[in-house]
Design an enzyme around this catalytic site. Sequence first.
Site, PDB file in Angstrom:
ATOM      1  N   LYS A 145       2.143  -3.451   7.340  1.00  0.00           N
ATOM      2  CA  LYS A 145       2.341  -3.637   5.897  1.00  0.00           C
ATOM      3  C   LYS A 145       3.803  -3.316   5.517  1.00  0.00           C
ATOM      4  CE  LYS A 145      -0.189  -4.579   3.029  1.00  0.00           C
ATOM      5  NZ  LYS A 145      -0.648  -5.876   2.476  1.00  0.00           N
TER       6      LYS A 145
ATOM      7  N   GLU B 242       0.353   3.582   1.898  1.00  0.00           N
ATOM      8  CA  GLU B 242       0.385   4.072   3.282  1.00  0.00           C
ATOM      9  C   GLU B 242       1.716   3.789   3.980  1.00  0.00           C
ATOM     10  OE1 GLU B 242      -3.131   3.503   5.642  1.00  0.00           O
ATOM     11  OE2 GLU B 242      -4.384   3.266   3.860  1.00  0.00           O
TER      12      GLU B 242
ATOM     13  N   TYR C 128      -1.708  -0.508  11.124  1.00  0.00           N
ATOM     14  CA  TYR C 128      -1.928  -1.183   9.833  1.00  0.00           C
ATOM     15  C   TYR C 128      -0.752  -0.957   8.889  1.00  0.00           C
ATOM     16  CZ  TYR C 128      -3.401  -1.512   4.936  1.00  0.00           C
ATOM     17  OH  TYR C 128      -3.441  -1.780   3.586  1.00  0.00           O
TER      18      TYR C 128
ATOM     19  N   THR D  14       0.822  -1.211   0.000  1.00  0.00           N
ATOM     20  CA  THR D  14       0.000   0.000   0.000  1.00  0.00           C
ATOM     21  C   THR D  14       0.857   1.263   0.000  1.00  0.00           C
ATOM     22  OG1 THR D  14      -1.490   1.295   1.416  1.00  0.00           O
ATOM     23  CG2 THR D  14      -0.135  -0.320   2.528  1.00  0.00           C
TER      24      THR D  14
HETATM   25  P1  NAD Z   1      -9.984  -7.133   2.300  1.00  0.00           P
HETATM   26  O1  NAD Z   1      -9.987  -6.827   3.759  1.00  0.00           O
HETATM   27  O2  NAD Z   1     -11.207  -6.868   1.490  1.00  0.00           O
HETATM   28  O3  NAD Z   1      -9.601  -8.668   2.073  1.00  0.00           O
HETATM   29  C1  NAD Z   1      -8.618  -9.328   2.807  1.00  0.00           C
HETATM   30  C2  NAD Z   1      -8.824 -10.816   2.613  1.00  0.00           C
HETATM   31  O4  NAD Z   1      -7.782 -11.508   3.315  1.00  0.00           O
HETATM   32  C3  NAD Z   1     -10.150 -11.330   3.174  1.00  0.00           C
HETATM   33  O5  NAD Z   1     -10.782 -12.185   2.244  1.00  0.00           O
HETATM   34  C4  NAD Z   1      -9.734 -12.100   4.435  1.00  0.00           C
HETATM   35  O6  NAD Z   1     -10.619 -13.171   4.742  1.00  0.00           O
HETATM   36  C5  NAD Z   1      -8.353 -12.581   4.045  1.00  0.00           C
HETATM   37  N1  NAD Z   1      -7.500 -12.842   5.213  1.00  0.00           N
HETATM   38  C6  NAD Z   1      -7.296 -12.040   6.284  1.00  0.00           C
HETATM   39  N2  NAD Z   1      -6.466 -12.642   7.157  1.00  0.00           N
HETATM   40  C7  NAD Z   1      -6.122 -13.836   6.620  1.00  0.00           C
HETATM   41  C8  NAD Z   1      -5.286 -14.895   7.039  1.00  0.00           C
HETATM   42  N3  NAD Z   1      -4.617 -14.862   8.210  1.00  0.00           N
HETATM   43  N4  NAD Z   1      -5.148 -15.988   6.236  1.00  0.00           N
HETATM   44  C9  NAD Z   1      -5.819 -16.054   5.042  1.00  0.00           C
HETATM   45  N5  NAD Z   1      -6.639 -15.086   4.611  1.00  0.00           N
HETATM   46  C10 NAD Z   1      -6.785 -13.982   5.387  1.00  0.00           C
HETATM   47  O7  NAD Z   1      -8.729  -6.348   1.703  1.00  0.00           O
HETATM   48  P2  NAD Z   1      -8.539  -5.647   0.280  1.00  0.00           P
HETATM   49  O8  NAD Z   1      -9.055  -4.271   0.358  1.00  0.00           O
HETATM   50  O9  NAD Z   1      -9.014  -6.550  -0.775  1.00  0.00           O
HETATM   51  O10 NAD Z   1      -6.963  -5.533   0.242  1.00  0.00           O
HETATM   52  C11 NAD Z   1      -6.142  -6.575  -0.317  1.00  0.00           C
HETATM   53  C12 NAD Z   1      -4.687  -6.194  -0.175  1.00  0.00           C
HETATM   54  O11 NAD Z   1      -4.468  -4.943  -0.820  1.00  0.00           O
HETATM   55  C13 NAD Z   1      -4.236  -6.011   1.274  1.00  0.00           C
HETATM   56  O12 NAD Z   1      -2.958  -6.567   1.409  1.00  0.00           O
HETATM   57  C14 NAD Z   1      -4.205  -4.505   1.478  1.00  0.00           C
HETATM   58  O13 NAD Z   1      -3.228  -4.153   2.417  1.00  0.00           O
HETATM   59  C15 NAD Z   1      -3.842  -4.033   0.081  1.00  0.00           C
HETATM   60  N6  NAD Z   1      -4.320  -2.682  -0.228  1.00  0.00           N
HETATM   61  C16 NAD Z   1      -5.648  -2.374  -0.256  1.00  0.00           C
HETATM   62  C17 NAD Z   1      -6.054  -1.090  -0.596  1.00  0.00           C
HETATM   63  C18 NAD Z   1      -7.507  -0.709  -0.685  1.00  0.00           C
HETATM   64  O14 NAD Z   1      -7.802   0.445  -1.028  1.00  0.00           O
HETATM   65  N7  NAD Z   1      -8.456  -1.600  -0.429  1.00  0.00           N
HETATM   66  C19 NAD Z   1      -5.118  -0.101  -0.875  1.00  0.00           C
HETATM   67  C20 NAD Z   1      -3.783  -0.435  -0.825  1.00  0.00           C
HETATM   68  C21 NAD Z   1      -3.399  -1.724  -0.526  1.00  0.00           C
END
Ligand code: NAD
Length: 328
Positions: A155, A129, A151, A127
Amino acid sequence: MTTRILVTGGAGFIGSHYVRTLLGPQGPGDVTATVLDKLTYAGNPANLDEVRDHPRFAFVRGDICDPELVGKLMAEHDEVVHFAAESHVDRSIDGGAEFVRTNVMGTHTLVDHAHRAGIQTFVHISTDEVYGSIDEGSWPETDPLQPNSPYSSAKASSDLIALSYHRTHGLDVRVTRCSNNYGHHHFPEKVIPLFITNLLDGRKVPLYGDGGNVRDWLHIDDHVQGIELVRTKGRAGEVYNIGGGTELSNKELTRLLLEACGADWDESVEYVQDRKGHDRRYSVDCTKIRTELGYEPRKDFATGLAETVAWYRDNRDWWEPLKGRAAL
Ligand code: NAD
């Protein structure tokens, strides 16, 4: 030859979109996708309905911190795209332990077993962030990591651990750092789906502080495009920023959402106490992925937002059961 891809966190917002795209008509065709997901509050099997019966899809419910399971799965796959994480900043402020466990320990378990199993390519989804907060200008990938929330700190740690496996063991690790994603199937605790679903229900939306915090918005289609470019054409040991090119303050974003939902500012907006340690502005410099891999965000924000609002209007069955699970 078919490439067998292990997708962690594939039942979440971005991971599920990645899998649906990978196995969809625009996908590469010569890949299989196995989702490894614990199905936490954020994981939703319904996100994968579209591909459930696809012959090149498999689902494994499990924890990325489970070394036995991870070791077994690594031996059966060629590449990894790692999305699984605890992803909500506000929850990390209430308690960071699960963020350290999943994001740090989980990533370590994955890269360690990826190395042992001889995985060809490991794409780690991170991310913007991790860079902290920036008042002016944009961060190139070489800028120092100065994360502020539990968070983003977890990361940042996971980025460093993943990259250490490249430098120490030669594992082909590629890291992406994207800005704020938006689109359909987004869990309604995050600002855009939270505000849309509140407004569709005729409820107020909570605006943090003075509403002046600025984010760069990236449509999930463009994020997935960037991830695929990095997976297929990126270089080992490299970090790639991925941005959307639409910078908005929360106030500006709120105005657009009110307009799209036909709601009035005075009746619908409630200023609430600012998030602790709230980063003021994020902005990634995407020169590297543009020039090296030909990335270009294609979704215009007005169109993407209108499509997103329409999706939530049409898919109450998807989000209504989730509202109770949301943090706010
Ligand atoms: P999300 O919270 O929608 O999904 C996370 C998924 O990971 C869920 O399905 C959850 O069940 C699974 N999970 C959590 N802990 C787990 C574990 N211990 N073992 C197996 N599965 C597990 O998140 P997202 O928004 O889809 O984000 C996905 C990735 O992208 C993350 O790594 C996040 O840091 C990164 N990210 C997201 C954004 C955003 O705007 N949403 C921005 C930058 C980076």
